[in-house]
Design an enzyme around this catalytic site. Structure first.
Site, mmCIF file in Angstrom:
data_model
loop_
_atom_site.group_PDB
_atom_site.id
_atom_site.type_symbol
_atom_site.label_atom_id
_atom_site.label_comp_id
_atom_site.label_asym_id
_atom_site.label_seq_id
_atom_site.Cartn_x
_atom_site.Cartn_y
_atom_site.Cartn_z
ATOM 1 N N CYS A 57 0.821 -1.210 0.000
ATOM 2 C CA CYS A 57 0.000 0.000 0.000
ATOM 3 C C CYS A 57 0.855 1.260 0.000
ATOM 4 O O CYS A 57 1.760 1.404 0.814
ATOM 5 C CB CYS A 57 -0.920 -0.018 1.224
ATOM 6 N N GLU A 84 -4.221 7.493 10.868
ATOM 7 C CA GLU A 84 -4.368 8.298 9.658
ATOM 8 C C GLU A 84 -2.962 8.660 9.211
ATOM 9 O O GLU A 84 -2.181 9.230 9.974
ATOM 10 C CB GLU A 84 -5.190 9.560 9.938
#
Length: 215
Positions: free
Chosen positions: A18, A70
Site C-alpha cells: 500500500c 491516519e
C-alpha cells in the site's frame, strides 16, 4: 523489515503493498526511528489491530499509549517528535503550501492509484490509468526548477510522491523518455536512490520493479 537507529521504539502495522503505508515508512527511515514493522494486510490482519484501531485499518502506528491510524497525522507526528531532519518547512506559509501539495496529490493522483489497484471496474481502471499518465507527463517540466517537489529540500510531499512513482510499472503506466518528461524521470531517480527510500521498501515493493530496487 525494520528501520534501525537509536532513537525510540514503536510498532508500525503496515501493508507492504500500500502506498499510504509506504509513505510513512519513508518518514520513519528518514528520521532513523527504531521501529517494529508488522507486515499485515489481506488475510493477515493482526488480531490486536481491531482493539487498537476502531477502523481495523492500515497503516496503524503505536507509540507507547498513543495510537494513530491516519497516515498524514502519522507523518506530521513523526516530523514533530523527531525534528531532525525536518520534513516540513519552518515558516507557516511554506508549511501551508506543502500541506496543500499533499492535499492535491491525494485528490488528483492517489484516488487514481486506488481506482487502479482496486480494479473492480475495468473501464474505470483504464480511465484512471490514462488520467494518471497524462497528468504526470503534463506536470513533468516543473521538476526542472528544483531538485524536489517545488522545494530545494526533501519534504513530506516527496514522501507522498515517491510511493506512487515507484508503483507505476505495476499500475500499468510507462512514462516515455522525452525532453518534456526528462525532469520527472530525473526526479524519480533522485528519490529512488535515496538511502531512506531504499530502507523503506517492503519485500513486495522490491518485487514491483523486478529486483531493481537495490540497483
Amino acid at each position: 523489515m525494520g528501520v534501525v537507529a537509536k532513537r525510540s521504539s514503536m510498532t508500525f502495522y503496515s501493508d507492504g503493498e500500500c502506498h499510504y503505508s509506504h509513505r510513512v515508512r519513508i518518514v520513519l527511515a528518514e528520521k532513523g526511528v527504531t521501529v517494529d514493522i508488522v507486515d499485515a494486510g489481506g488475510e493477515h490482519m493482526p488480531a490486536e489491530l481491531a482493539d487498537l484501531n476502531p477502523y481495523n485499518s492500515l497503516p496503524t502506528m503505536l507509540d507507547r499509549d498513543l495510537v494513530l491510524y491516519e497516515n498524514k497525522v502519522m507523518m506530521e507526528y513523526l516530523d514533530e517528535r523527531f525534528p531532525h531532519p525536518p520534513l516540513l518547512p519552518v515558516y507557516p506559509v511554506a508549511r501551508g503550501s506543502s500541506r496543500q501539495y499533499i492535499y492535491r496529490i491525494e485528490r488528483d493522483w492517489c484516488v487514481l492509484v486506488d481506482t487502479i489497484t482496486q480494479g473492480t471496474n475495468q473501464k474505470a481502471v483504464e480511465k484512471a490509468r490514462k488520467e494518471l499518465r497524462e497528468s504526470l507527463i503534463a506536470i513533468a517540466p516543473i521538476f526542472a526548477e528544483k531538485p524536489f517537489f517545488m522545494s530545494d529540500e526533501f519534504t513530506l510531499v516527496d514522501c507522498c510522491m515517491a510511493p506512487i512513482l515507484w508503483r507505476l510499472p505495476v499500475l500499468g503506466i510507462e512514462i516515455p523518455n522525452t525532453k518534456q518528461t526528462k525532469p520527472l524521470l530525473n526526479y524519480m531517480d533522485t528519490l529512488f536512490e535515496r538511502e531512506s527510500f531504499q530502507e523503506s521498501l517492503s519485500e513486495a515493493e522490491h518485487e514491483m520493479r523486478s529486483g531493481k530496487a537495490s540497483s
